[in-house]
Design an enzyme around this catalytic site. Structure first.
Site, short mmCIF file in Angstrom:
data_model
loop_
_atom_site.label_atom_id
_atom_site.label_comp_id
_atom_site.label_asym_id
_atom_site.label_seq_id
_atom_site.Cartn_x
_atom_site.Cartn_y
_atom_site.Cartn_z
N ARG A 1 0.83 -1.22 0.00
CA ARG A 1 0.00 0.00 0.00
C ARG A 1 0.86 1.26 0.00
O ARG A 1 0.39 2.35 -0.34
CB ARG A 1 -0.98 0.00 1.19
N LYS B 1 -8.92 6.07 -19.40
CA LYS B 1 -9.31 6.48 -20.75
C LYS B 1 -8.15 6.25 -21.72
O LYS B 1 -7.60 5.16 -21.77
CB LYS B 1 -9.77 7.94 -20.72
N TYR C 1 -19.30 14.66 -13.89
CA TYR C 1 -20.30 14.89 -12.83
C TYR C 1 -19.89 14.33 -11.47
O TYR C 1 -20.27 14.86 -10.43
CB TYR C 1 -21.65 14.31 -13.26
N ASP D 1 -7.78 18.81 -14.70
CA ASP D 1 -8.11 17.45 -15.11
C ASP D 1 -7.79 17.35 -16.61
O ASP D 1 -8.43 17.98 -17.45
CB ASP D 1 -9.60 17.16 -14.84
N1 PLP Z 1 -12.17 12.92 -15.01
C1 PLP Z 1 -12.80 12.84 -16.19
C2 PLP Z 1 -12.73 13.99 -17.14
C3 PLP Z 1 -13.52 11.68 -16.52
O1 PLP Z 1 -14.13 11.62 -17.70
C4 PLP Z 1 -13.57 10.62 -15.59
C5 PLP Z 1 -14.33 9.38 -15.90
O2 PLP Z 1 -15.09 9.32 -16.83
C6 PLP Z 1 -12.92 10.75 -14.37
C7 PLP Z 1 -12.22 11.91 -14.11
C8 PLP Z 1 -12.95 9.65 -13.34
O3 PLP Z 1 -12.05 8.66 -13.67
P1 PLP Z 1 -12.21 7.12 -13.26
O4 PLP Z 1 -13.42 6.60 -13.96
O5 PLP Z 1 -10.93 6.50 -13.71
O6 PLP Z 1 -12.37 7.08 -11.77
#
Ligand code: PLP
Length: 367
Positions: free
Chosen positions: A48, A192, A100, A167
């Protein structure tokens, strides 16, 4: 100067002694040899706290982001660590039109603890930041593909004494380097395009300030949102082809945009790489290359169903950045968008096949 493709392929892979694997597998051990009580505690002592497979991936991503990377179990785990850092010092400003769950996390987990959370749209200049300790931008935003001006936001945030986190999920570190534009933290869902094959959930945060890096590492270990070594290894393997995949996804997106724009069943096409896109000028200033995430709107949920049923290549699935083209009707997840808005994740298919398939599927929509 090493190019992005070379970094993707070589990043995080050391030389190695003769006879050791050129492609080592994941280190799956949760516990490590400690030696005698008098020996210093090694870097790897418990799974961890740290892991050699994480470090390989962190070195590769860090070299692309231009900072020190900490991998997390998911993009949300990475965002949660960043928001908690900000929440200790003041209010948080989040994008009102971004992913969201970041807003849901803040509203349902942090507001009840007394944290002040504000929201602002991605494309507008930042509102007054009095009392704000951390600004989170998401650019290009998901699902709207709006673009925020990172350098301007960094200046405003720093003037107010706030940290700026970006982000960078849709852009990837090849598409945009927020730290070079003045951000303090870059956060991403590597689920992604970075890992890129739809088989891994993973995230990361990269920073330059050693104190922030230290806090992130401690937050990961204490919070326990650690990636499995297998996931980190798969992401590292996927990263090797990010440059190639992005190239095909972006050229496929560029081929699809005029087809979508010209089709009578489609409105509201947005892709920052399109010179006619309202966000193109800002995007071109700060992005290094394009990707395959775009959005457009059909008349209704029924029209989306007809499109998806008629397409042989565009799968109906959430997430984006994978090798296969997929579309996601974002209204189903509660995004404040039209019922017919589709986020299209353009894949690595042959461009002619994709254009033919999408055109046919659009023609199949009843009007
Ligand atoms: N940030 C963005 C722009 C996203 O599209 C997503 C997920 O769709 C996330 C964060 C969250 O990532 P995760 O699904 O790997 O937890």
């Amino acid at each position: 100067m090493i190019g992005d493709g070379t970094r993707c392929v070589h990043g995080g892979h050391g030389g190695g002694a003769p006879g050791t694997p050129l492609h080592p597998g994941p280190v799956l051990s949760s516990t490590f040899q400690l030696g005698l009580p008098s020996d210093p505690t090694p870097t790897d002592f418990y799974g961890r706290a740290d892991n050699p497979t994480w470090r390989g991936l962190e070195s590769a991503i860090g070299s692309l982001d231009g900072g020190d990377c900490t991998v997390f179990a998911s993009g949300m785990a990475a965002i949660a660590a960043v928001l908690r850092i900000g929440a200790r010092a003041g209010a948080l400003l989040l994008p009102s039109d971004g992913y969201y769950l970041a807003r849901a996390l803040a509203a349902d987990e942090l507001v009840p603890l007394g944290v002040e959370v504000r929201e602002a749209p991605s494309a507008a200049p930042l509102p007054p930041l009095d009392g704000v300790a951390l600004v989170l931008l998401e650019t290009p935003s998901n699902p709207g593909l709006e673009v925020a001006d990172i350098a301007a936001a960094a200046e405003a945030a720093h003037e107010a004494g706030a940290l700026l986190a970006v982000d960078n999920t849709t852009a990837t570190p090849l598409g945009q380097r927020p730290l070079e534009l003045g951000a303090d933290l870059v956060v991403a869902s590597d689920t992604k395009a970075l890992a890129g094959h739809g088989d891994v959930v993973l995230g990361h945060v990269t920073a330059r300030d050693p104190e922030l890096v230290e806090r992130l590492r401690a937050a990961r270990s204490r919070g326990g949102a650690v990636p499995g070594p297998m996931e980190a290894w798969l992401a590292h393997r996927g990263l090797a082809t990010l440059d190639l995949r992005l190239e095909r996804q972006a050229s496929n997106a560029a081929a699809l945009v005029p087809v979508l724009r010209a089709h009578p069943a489609v409105t509201d096409v947005r892709w920052p790489g399109d010179p006619d896109d309202p966000a193109h000028a800002v995007a071109a200033r700060q992005m290094r290359r394009w990707n395959g995430v775009l959005r457009f709107t059909l008349a209704s949920e029924t029209a989306v169903g007809e499109f998806l049923a008629a397409s042989r290549l565009v799968g109906s699935a959430t997430s984006f950045g994978g090798p296969r083209s997929t579309a996601d009707r974002r209204h189903r997840w509660g995004d404040a968008v039209a019922p017919g808005l589709l986020r299209l994740s353009v894949g690595c298919e042959d461009p002619e096949d994709l254009v033919t398939d999408v055109s046919r599927a659009l023609d199949a929509i009843t009007r």
